[in-house]
Design a protein around this motif. Structure first.
Motif, PDB file in Angstrom:
ATOM      1  N   THR A 173      42.531  35.230  46.301  1.00  0.00           N
ATOM      2  CA  THR A 173      41.303  34.440  46.250  1.00  0.00           C
ATOM      3  C   THR A 173      41.505  33.073  46.896  1.00  0.00           C
ATOM      4  N   SER A 175      31.564  35.653  47.869  1.00  0.00           N
ATOM      5  CA  SER A 175      31.279  36.162  46.523  1.00  0.00           C
ATOM      6  C   SER A 175      31.577  37.646  46.413  1.00  0.00           C
ATOM      7  N   ARG A 216      35.369  38.436  46.508  1.00  0.00           N
ATOM      8  CA  ARG A 216      36.098  38.100  45.283  1.00  0.00           C
ATOM      9  C   ARG A 216      36.151  39.280  44.322  1.00  0.00           C
ATOM     10  N   THR A 217      35.133  40.148  44.365  1.00  0.00           N
ATOM     11  CA  THR A 217      35.128  41.287  43.436  1.00  0.00           C
ATOM     12  C   THR A 217      36.280  42.245  43.713  1.00  0.00           C
TER      13      THR A 217
END
Length: 455
Positions: free
Chosen positions: A288, A306, A309-310
């Motif tokens: 990250t 976003s 990041r998952t």
């Protein structure tokens, strides 16, 4: 050469040469393919080490410092800079055949009025460098070593391997290849350490080093490695592009390449006892942080942060997969050679932008697998119209071949594979933005896919 006496380091000292070379190198270095700081202004050049290899040729280690850069937290941090290895030739007049080696003409300092050039592009320098390796010994802080079991003949004609890479490679008589590392970090380079260890394991997939040289000043570091050259071999990237241009399938080759990768991983696991890797949480945090730093440098990446990041967050609870071990670290189609029906793996240096300690540490073998899967995608996008099905078939065949040898299937480690492929794609975005902006759409296409959950 009437003016080469001033090249003697004992007479010029270690600071004075930069009075001649500083401004020339400040302009020349950022233009080189292997210079890592193209996006960061050079604030200072410092001479760390200087040795005269022969009259008119200096071996230099030069530190390039850079201006502060933004950090993910909104502040700035000043990088420590990068150390580069240079072989600098100095003559009154440069032969026209060495025009591409020209750095410039010194206007001041001890070399005032002399022409300065990259001596690694000079056949005479390349020949004398091999002679140093043929006769092991010490020259100031430089130490030359060779395997006594492998004779190195004299008179091998040198030629520069004219390909895009982060180092400089010289081929001698189509028998040996010398990789001269450009960006130097303290410690043993994995491209020496790993092939030596694999040779001791009897792994025939990796050419064993026959000679190398290192420095002890300012710190111990590997400078170059000589290995057998495979003149009839073709690299995987070239073979893949030929298959695409002819509309041919590449799955049989990809399957065999998967088997070869597993062979190397098994030999690495035996040669280097595994250690405890960072847990999924620590790995997710590191990935990250790399993503956020890359997004600061490449605005095109920001809309996808976003979603990406998952992929990293899933590491916390997913199957950890195979044990961590030493790996290749930068595996792709350009790092493998096919000679006859056999695949060979080369270039164990790892990603040069990452610290040497990280490149020598243990990682999941899935990281290598993800690198090769990304390479199939790169190849497929070199032709229009794009053929995603070609890349998909190669990816499937590669993983299937790996599973045959390794005893586990990378495709069944979906969350782990997605996270590593995402991390690799982020690295590619940053690399292409810095070095090859025209290629940026290639990894960005993967970013768009991987930003979707389960992509």
């Amino acid at each position: 050469m009437p003016k080469t006496a001033s090249l003697d380091p004992s007479r010029t000292g270690i600071a004075q040469p930069m009075a001649s070379l500083g401004e020339l190198l400040r302009e020349w270095l950022p233009q080189q393919r292997w210079f890592a700081g193209k996006d960061r202004p050079v604030t200072d050049l410092r001479l760390l080490s200087m040795t005269e290899l022969y009259p008119g040729c200096l071996h230099l280690l030069v530190q390039a410092d850079h201006a502060p850069v933004p950090t993910p937290g909104g502040g700035t941090a000043t990088p420590g800079g990068d150390c580069y290895q240079l072989l600098i030739g100095v003559q009154e007049h440069l032969s026209p055949r060495l025009g591409r080696a020209l750095i410039g003409r010194a206007e001041s300092g001890p070399f005032a009025g002399l022409t300065v050039y990259d001596a690694l592009l000079d056949p005479r320098s390349a020949h004398l460098l091999l002679e140093r390796l043929r006769h092991p010994g010490t020259l100031g802080p430089l130490h030359f070593h060779s395997d006594p079991a492998v004779p190195l003949p004299s008179g091998l004609a040198p030629r520069l391997l004219d390909a895009e890479q982060s180092n400089t490679s010289l081929v001698y008589g189509d028998a040996f290849i010398l990789k001269v590392f450009r960006r130097i970090q303290p410690g043993v380079n994995p491209d020496l350490e790993v092939p030596v260890a694999l040779a001791e394991q009897g792994c025939g997939r990796v050419p064993a080093p026959v000679a190398w040289f290192r420095t002890t000043q300012p710190q111990e570091a590997t400078l170059g490695v000589l290995q057998p050259f495979l003149p009839d071999a073709s690299d995987g990237w070239t073979l893949a592009l030929h298959a695409l241009s002819r509309g041919e399938d590449f799955t049989a080759e990809a399957h065999e390449l998967g088997r070869a990768t597993a062979d190397v991983h098994l030999a690495l696991a035996a040669a280097f006892p595994g250690g405890d890797p960072d847990g999924g949480g620590a790995m997710a945090t590191a990935m990250t942080e790399r993503l956020e730093a890359a997004a600061l440098a490449v605005p095109a990446l920001r809309p996808f942060v976003s979603g990406l990041r998952t992929a990293f967050a899933a590491l916390v609870a997913c199957d950890p997969g195979p044990s961590a071990q030493r790996i290749h670290g930068d595996l792709h189609l350009g790092q493998v050679l096919r000679a006859g029906r056999e695949w060979f793996v080369i270039d164990f240096e790892g990603e040069p932008s990452r610290p040497l300690a990280e490149r020598r540490s243990v990682h999941s073998p899935v990281r290598d697998i993800a690198g090769m899967l990304r390479s199939f995608d790169y190849a497929a996008r070199q032709r229009r119209p794009w053929r995603p099905e070609w890349a998909r078939r190669c990816r499937e065949a590669y993983c299937a071949g790996y599973a045959v040898r390794a005893g586990w299937d990378p495709r069944k480690k979906h969350a782990l594979l997605r996270a590593y492929e995402t991390d690799r794609a982020v690295y590619e975005v940053l690399y292409e933005a810095r070095h090859r902006p025209a290629w940026l759409p290639v990894p960005m296409a993967a970013i768009e896919r991987l930003a979707v959950r389960g992509g």
